[in-house]
Write an enzyme that holds these catalytic residues in place. Sequence first.
Site, PDB file in Angstrom:
ATOM      1  N   ASN A 176       4.142   4.566   0.445  1.00  0.00           N
ATOM      2  CA  ASN A 176       3.087   3.902   1.230  1.00  0.00           C
ATOM      3  C   ASN A 176       2.727   4.730   2.456  1.00  0.00           C
ATOM      4  O   ASN A 176       3.585   5.285   3.136  1.00  0.00           O
ATOM      5  CB  ASN A 176       3.466   2.465   1.591  1.00  0.00           C
ATOM      6  CG  ASN A 176       4.791   2.323   2.318  1.00  0.00           C
ATOM      7  OD1 ASN A 176       5.700   3.105   2.136  1.00  0.00           O
ATOM      8  ND2 ASN A 176       4.886   1.317   3.161  1.00  0.00           N
ATOM      9  N   GLU A 212       0.659   4.395   5.853  1.00  0.00           N
ATOM     10  CA  GLU A 212      -0.010   3.458   6.762  1.00  0.00           C
ATOM     11  C   GLU A 212      -0.871   4.213   7.774  1.00  0.00           C
ATOM     12  O   GLU A 212      -0.762   5.431   7.918  1.00  0.00           O
ATOM     13  CB  GLU A 212       1.042   2.596   7.460  1.00  0.00           C
ATOM     14  CG  GLU A 212       1.806   1.744   6.445  1.00  0.00           C
ATOM     15  CD  GLU A 212       2.798   0.785   7.073  1.00  0.00           C
ATOM     16  OE1 GLU A 212       3.040   0.855   8.300  1.00  0.00           O
ATOM     17  OE2 GLU A 212       3.347  -0.042   6.314  1.00  0.00           O
ATOM     18  N   CYS A 215      -0.965   1.629  -0.490  1.00  0.00           N
ATOM     19  CA  CYS A 215       0.344   1.316  -1.083  1.00  0.00           C
ATOM     20  C   CYS A 215       0.887   2.512  -1.862  1.00  0.00           C
ATOM     21  O   CYS A 215       0.123   3.333  -2.393  1.00  0.00           O
ATOM     22  CB  CYS A 215       0.224   0.151  -2.053  1.00  0.00           C
ATOM     23  SG  CYS A 215      -0.207  -1.413  -1.296  1.00  0.00           S
ATOM     24  N   GLU A 221       2.191   2.583  -4.831  1.00  0.00           N
ATOM     25  CA  GLU A 221       1.778   2.600  -6.240  1.00  0.00           C
ATOM     26  C   GLU A 221       0.448   3.314  -6.395  1.00  0.00           C
ATOM     27  O   GLU A 221       0.261   4.139  -7.296  1.00  0.00           O
ATOM     28  CB  GLU A 221       1.633   1.173  -6.777  1.00  0.00           C
ATOM     29  CG  GLU A 221       2.927   0.388  -6.851  1.00  0.00           C
ATOM     30  CD  GLU A 221       3.187  -0.441  -5.596  1.00  0.00           C
ATOM     31  OE1 GLU A 221       2.922   0.043  -4.474  1.00  0.00           O
ATOM     32  OE2 GLU A 221       3.681  -1.568  -5.739  1.00  0.00           O
ATOM     33  N   CYS A 252       1.221  -5.445  -5.089  1.00  0.00           N
ATOM     34  CA  CYS A 252       0.114  -6.280  -4.630  1.00  0.00           C
ATOM     35  C   CYS A 252      -0.993  -6.314  -5.694  1.00  0.00           C
ATOM     36  O   CYS A 252      -1.025  -5.496  -6.624  1.00  0.00           O
ATOM     37  CB  CYS A 252      -0.421  -5.774  -3.289  1.00  0.00           C
ATOM     38  SG  CYS A 252      -1.509  -4.348  -3.420  1.00  0.00           S
ATOM     39  N   CYS A 266      -2.957  -3.086  -6.363  1.00  0.00           N
ATOM     40  CA  CYS A 266      -2.190  -2.102  -7.153  1.00  0.00           C
ATOM     41  C   CYS A 266      -2.141  -2.521  -8.617  1.00  0.00           C
ATOM     42  O   CYS A 266      -2.232  -1.672  -9.513  1.00  0.00           O
ATOM     43  CB  CYS A 266      -0.785  -1.945  -6.590  1.00  0.00           C
ATOM     44  SG  CYS A 266      -0.761  -1.046  -5.028  1.00  0.00           S
TER      45      CYS A 266
HETATM   46  N1  THU Z   1       3.119  -1.978   0.030  1.00  0.00           N
HETATM   47  C1  THU Z   1       3.195  -1.103  -1.003  1.00  0.00           C
HETATM   48  O1  THU Z   1       3.339   0.114  -0.818  1.00  0.00           O
HETATM   49  N2  THU Z   1       3.101  -1.600  -2.263  1.00  0.00           N
HETATM   50  C2  THU Z   1       2.861  -2.907  -2.560  1.00  0.00           C
HETATM   51  O2  THU Z   1       2.612  -3.247  -3.711  1.00  0.00           O
HETATM   52  C3  THU Z   1       2.916  -3.912  -1.503  1.00  0.00           C
HETATM   53  C4  THU Z   1       2.949  -3.403  -0.110  1.00  0.00           C
HETATM   54  C5  THU Z   1       3.187  -1.438   1.404  1.00  0.00           C
HETATM   55  C6  THU Z   1       1.899  -1.549   2.157  1.00  0.00           C
HETATM   56  C7  THU Z   1       2.388  -1.505   3.589  1.00  0.00           C
HETATM   57  O3  THU Z   1       2.521  -0.148   3.979  1.00  0.00           O
HETATM   58  C8  THU Z   1       3.767  -2.140   3.516  1.00  0.00           C
HETATM   59  O4  THU Z   1       4.139  -2.129   2.154  1.00  0.00           O
HETATM   60  C9  THU Z   1       3.820  -3.546   4.045  1.00  0.00           C
HETATM   61  O5  THU Z   1       2.881  -4.343   3.424  1.00  0.00           O
END
Ligand code: THU
Length: 164
Positions: A62, A64, A73, A75, A112, A115
């Site tokens: 991930n 940010e 994300c 994925e 999520c 994804c």
């Molecule tokens: N996140 C992912 O990388 N994958 C997901 O399917 C759900 C959330 C990350 C996004 C963000 O950087 C952190 O998790 C908190 O939501």
Amino acid sequence: MINHQIKIDFKEYPSVLELSEPFQSLCNEAIKALSGSHSPYSKFRVGAALLLQSGKILHGSNQENVAYPSGLCAERVALFNWGANHSGDPIVAMAVTAQTDEFEIMQPVASCGACLQVMAECEKMQEKPFEIILFLSDGPVWVMPGVDSFLPFLFFEKRLGGES
Ligand code: THU
């Protein structure tokens, strides 16, 4: 009125050690991918690894951003790399894991909705499903046979042409 019930098909293992090769190694690759996470805001690291038919592994984590919605994300970082650079080499399986120092994660983290929709597009691009392995490094593992398990009412492109 018809009351429908939908069953979801997935397997649970107590630990990564119960998985067969090459899935154990794929989970180790997802753990390695955690080190690439840029998550100073959520402090929640997510790592993903794709196993391709050729044996190649692609990593994602991930990413940010201070402007929160600009992040992505793990994925989708991995899947968009596949789409951009490796789409001729089908995805066999994807492993996803998460870690944080803020609290104890009790069960595998489910991807999520955005994804899942991208996983569905990738399955469609390669015309076959791929296994999705959600796991904790010291806990249970869930193995889904494909994105259908998460999205039984998936939006699919034929509907754009008026077919149901
Ligand atoms: N996140 C992912 O990388 N994958 C997901 O399917 C759900 C959330 C990350 C996004 C963000 O950087 C952190 O998790 C908190 O939501």
